[in-house]
Motif scaffolding. Structure first.
Motif: not given
Length: 70
Positions: A5-6, A3, A66, A10, A62
């Protein structure tokens, strides 16, 4: 870990888009006001308004993706 990293990807991606937008907007000559419910904004270039809408949607999408996957 995934999470984080995402979220960081973003944020970095959208900040990059924002900086490219700022550089590209420098030579824009057409300005318009945006009518909001309460008042209206100052005169802004049309490309800036569209670009900010795209970046805002990208960030929202984004973060929504998540939070839904939890």
């Amino acid at each position: 870990m995934i999470k984080l990293r995402k979220i960081s990807f973003s944020i970095i991606f959208n900040l990059t888009l924002f900086f490219i937008l700022m550089v590209g907007i420098q030579n824009s000559s057409t300005h318009k006001k945006v009518n909001l419910l309460i008042s209206e904004t100052i005169k802004l270039p049309i490309g800036f308004i569209i670009g900010l809408s795209f970046i805002g949607g990208s960030i929202t999408g984004s973060l929504l993706e998540i939070s839904v996957k939890e």
